[in-house]
Design a protein around this motif. Structure first.
Motif, PDB file in Angstrom:
ATOM      1  N   ARG A  65      -6.700   0.541  20.873  1.00 49.59           N
ATOM      2  CA  ARG A  65      -6.135  -0.770  21.185  1.00 49.59           C
ATOM      3  C   ARG A  65      -5.576  -1.439  19.930  1.00 49.59           C
ATOM      4  N   LEU A  66      -6.285  -1.342  18.825  1.00 48.38           N
ATOM      5  CA  LEU A  66      -5.813  -1.951  17.579  1.00 48.38           C
ATOM      6  C   LEU A  66      -4.539  -1.279  17.083  1.00 48.38           C
ATOM      7  N   LEU A  67      -4.475   0.040  17.220  1.00 49.97           N
ATOM      8  CA  LEU A  67      -3.269   0.740  16.783  1.00 49.97           C
ATOM      9  C   LEU A  67      -2.083   0.430  17.678  1.00 49.97           C
ATOM     10  N   LEU A  68      -2.311   0.338  18.978  1.00 53.86           N
ATOM     11  CA  LEU A  68      -1.222  -0.019  19.888  1.00 53.86           C
ATOM     12  C   LEU A  68      -0.746  -1.443  19.677  1.00 53.86           C
ATOM     13  N   ASN A  69      -1.624  -2.292  19.182  1.00 53.74           N
ATOM     14  CA  ASN A  69      -1.270  -3.686  18.974  1.00 53.74           C
ATOM     15  C   ASN A  69      -0.251  -3.864  17.855  1.00 53.74           C
ATOM     16  N   ALA A  92      -4.482  -5.641  12.753  1.00 50.41           N
ATOM     17  CA  ALA A  92      -4.758  -4.351  13.392  1.00 50.41           C
ATOM     18  C   ALA A  92      -4.993  -3.246  12.372  1.00 50.41           C
ATOM     19  N   GLY A  93      -4.187  -3.196  11.307  1.00 42.87           N
ATOM     20  CA  GLY A  93      -4.324  -2.123  10.331  1.00 42.87           C
ATOM     21  C   GLY A  93      -5.668  -2.111   9.625  1.00 42.87           C
ATOM     22  N   PRO A  94      -6.061  -3.201   8.946  1.00 46.92           N
ATOM     23  CA  PRO A  94      -7.369  -3.194   8.270  1.00 46.92           C
ATOM     24  C   PRO A  94      -8.546  -3.005   9.211  1.00 46.92           C
ATOM     25  N   ALA A  95      -8.474  -3.605  10.417  1.00 43.61           N
ATOM     26  CA  ALA A  95      -9.593  -3.478  11.352  1.00 43.61           C
ATOM     27  C   ALA A  95      -9.764  -2.041  11.826  1.00 43.61           C
ATOM     28  N   SER A  96      -8.658  -1.379  12.202  1.00 41.82           N
ATOM     29  CA  SER A  96      -8.761   0.002  12.665  1.00 41.82           C
ATOM     30  C   SER A  96      -9.195   0.934  11.540  1.00 41.82           C
ATOM     31  N   ALA A  97      -8.719   0.676  10.306  1.00 42.04           N
ATOM     32  CA  ALA A  97      -9.130   1.514   9.177  1.00 42.04           C
ATOM     33  C   ALA A  97     -10.624   1.387   8.914  1.00 42.04           C
ATOM     34  N   ALA A  98     -11.165   0.169   9.020  1.00 40.70           N
ATOM     35  CA  ALA A  98     -12.602  -0.019   8.807  1.00 40.70           C
ATOM     36  C   ALA A  98     -13.414   0.694   9.877  1.00 40.70           C
TER      37      ALA A  98
END
Length: 593
Positions: A165-169, A207-213
């Motif tokens: 979901r974060l990446l699609l966002n 989205a980027g930092p959250a998905s990476a974490a």
């Protein structure tokens, strides 16, 4: 009056829904019709593609005349369009670049240009922060909850759906679509549209930092742990990574993966290994779809034709069947290609990786090596792969027909039927040779999976030193391995041999000469030999293979039995050989500490 208006709106809604459903059904039917008509081809022609696109646009515009939004119709048609076949591949290859590089930036630019950001000044600073924060929180919560719920319905873990979901966002398509719909319908004013756009920008930045974490935490908690075939339960999914150098190996590899299915779910990954002739970095391209035609063969990479041939071979074997193959391509030099395979094993979380033998059958009673360095590559893979490794010596391994695949699918949903009761012979007679040791246990464990396939007949042939009883054999060998072999065979006999799923024979040999004579007596009876590389069977196995004519000196990576069965002397009998080697779990664990 209110009831009449509500009834009219309901009728309009049902009418639009019916038209949308009919439009989607027509497009899906047309795509499937084209896939059947172009069966075995890589792409559809440009004229057919243009007609297909015009039909989709015309269908969306017709619904627009009835009051439904054309972009939403096109979006629903894209979701329902089948992802396999030459039609979908042509649409993706020819539309990806213009849509992402031209159409979408223009659409985003036009949408942003229409907004009047000066009206945001009507809010105070605190009001603007509260409104944007509330809109961001509300939108993120709704999207994440919807994605997680949909992922749980189809069996995807919640953590993975959250990352998805974060990446699609990042793309923000839904926000732009919502702004356009609100603007056309007159639902939102300029202030609301500006707030939604700011919220979309904030979501994209988060989205980027959250998905990476999340991914970093997930990698630490869910490191790749390979499973030996012996320890993998039969009801667990078997993940296989098949490596090919060209289209010639696709047939045998996919046939082997097909008969591995049985009643167990199997995830099949096909890794196309391409030797990089220029000094460029290695790359694994997942779901690689080449562009261009035959003229691209003279280009910088010069790999287009090879990729086309492999993809066409996969399509030919998997079209109209229940086999799903996920394709990848690794382009690197032979020196570093073993690292590519190991990375592919960890990416796919495979329990078994199979590579083709460095020699290919080309002439009568002769196998030749087409590329130097492939034997050394196989040796490095056997040493480094973090799972059970297999080398396939292919000699015209027969294909399971479409009718047999359909009967397999029906058999998975109904009770098993004894093929002998129906008078039908199995398509493959498979034999697993057991001398003792972890490699041979892997071979027998893999053969047990093949026995679940209705078109496969499996026999396990155990070799014992002549004149030695079971207890004496255990005393000759190391006590630990001997007990492990006895426990494994006792469990195997109770689970598979006694119920009649697998046949089991015992052969007594004195030395390597007797072993060769015994193997010769089996040649011509089976289409596939499954053997272990050997080396862990102790003194008993060494005694039975001692003095086999020096055959094990040619290809020691196959072991003495595999080397003999893959020699040119057995070429005319058409028996393929799969040599398995169990990876050293303890050695790998010490190396990672």
């Amino acid at each position: 009056m209110d009831r009449t208006v509500a009834f009219v709106k309901l009728i309009i809604f049902l009418f639009l829904s019916l038209n949308v459903w009919i439009a989607i059904g027509l497009v899906v039917w047309l795509v499937r019709l084209l896939n059947r008509a172009k069966k075995g081809l890589q792409y559809v022609s440009m004229s057919v593609l243009c007609v297909m696109l015009l039909f989709m646009v015309n269908t969306a515009q017709r619904l627009y005349l009835f009051g439904y939004i054309a972009s939403m119709t096109a979006f629903l048609i894209g979701l329902a369009t089948p992802r396999e076949g030459p039609t979908a591949r042509s649409l993706i290859d020819h539309l990806t670049y213009p849509v992402h590089q031209i159409i979408m930036p223009l659409c985003f630019g036009v949408t942003g240009a229409k907004l009047d950001f000066t009206k945001i000044g009507r809010f105070t600073a605190n009001q603007l922060i509260i409104v944007v924060a509330f809109t961001t929180l509300l939108g993120t919560t709704g999207r994440v909850a919807g994605t997680v719920a949909a992922g749980r319905m189809i069996g995807i873990p919640a953590r993975e759906t959250l990352v998805l979901r974060l990446l699609l966002n990042v793309k923000g398509y839904v926000d732009i679509l919502a702004i356009n719909l609100g603007d056309k319908a007159g639902i939102w004013g300029d202030e609301a549209q500006s707030v939604v756009l700011l919220s979309s920008i904030i979501n994209t930045l988060m989205a980027g930092p959250a998905s990476a974490a999340i991914v970093r935490q997930q990698r630490r908690a869910f490191q790749y742990r390979s499973h030996c075939l012996q320890d993998l339960k039969l009801d667990q999914e078997l993940r296989i990574l098949l490596c090919v150098h060209g289209a010639g190996s696709v047939h045998a590899m996919l046939t082997l993966a097909e008969i591995s299915k049985g009643n167990t779910p199997v995830a099949i990954y096909l890794l196309h290994l391409i030797e990089l002739m220029t000094a460029r970095k290695y790359a694994i391209t997942h779901f690689y779809h080449p562009k261009g035609g035959a003229d691209d063969d003279n280009g910088r990479w010069s790999h287009t034709r090879e990729i086309h041939e492999v993809v066409a071979a996969v399509d030919h074997l998997t079209n109209d069947t229940i086999v799903a193959v996920r394709q990848m391509t690794a382009i690197s030099s032979l020196v570093s290609m073993d690292a590519d395979v190991c990375n592919g094993v960890e990416d796919t979380r495979a329990s078994l990786v199979i590579v083709p033998f460095h020699k290919e059958q080309r002439y009568v009673r002769r196998m030749v090596c087409r590329r130097k360095g492939r034997r050394e590559l196989n040796q490095r893979i056997l040493q480094r792969a973090p799972c059970t490794e297999g080398v396939l010596v292919e000699r015209h391994l027969g294909t399971i027909t479409v009718a047999e695949r359909q009967s397999t699918a029906e058999g998975n949903q109904s009770e098993a039927v004894d093929p002998e009761a129906e008078g039908s012979a199995p398509a493959h007679n498979v034999v697993a040779l057991f001398l003792g040791g972890p490699d041979d246990r892997e071979a027998v464990a893999y053969a047990a999976r093949l026995a679940a396939h209705p078109s496969v007949s499996v026999t396990v042939s155990r070799f014992l030193p002549e004149g030695a009883s079971m207890d004496a054999t255990t005393e000759v060998r190391s006590m630990e391995e001997g007990m492990a072999d006895e426990e494994f065979m006792a469990d195997f006999y109770a689970r598979f041999v006694k119920p009649g799923h697998v046949s089991c024979t015992e052969r007594y040999v004195r030395n390597g000469v007797g072993m060769v004579e015994s193997l010769w007596s089996m040649v011509g009876m089976y289409s596939l030999f499954i053997v272990g590389k050997g080396g862990g069977g102790g003194a008993a196995a060494a005694q039975m293979t001692k003095g086999m004519g020096g055959l094990n000196e040619e290809c020691p990576e196959l072991g003495p039995i595999g080397d003999f069965l893959s020699s040119d002397g057995l070429l005319g009998y058409g028996a393929s050989v799969l040599v398995l080697r169990r990876h050293n779990v303890q050695k790998r664990t010490r190396g990672t500490q």
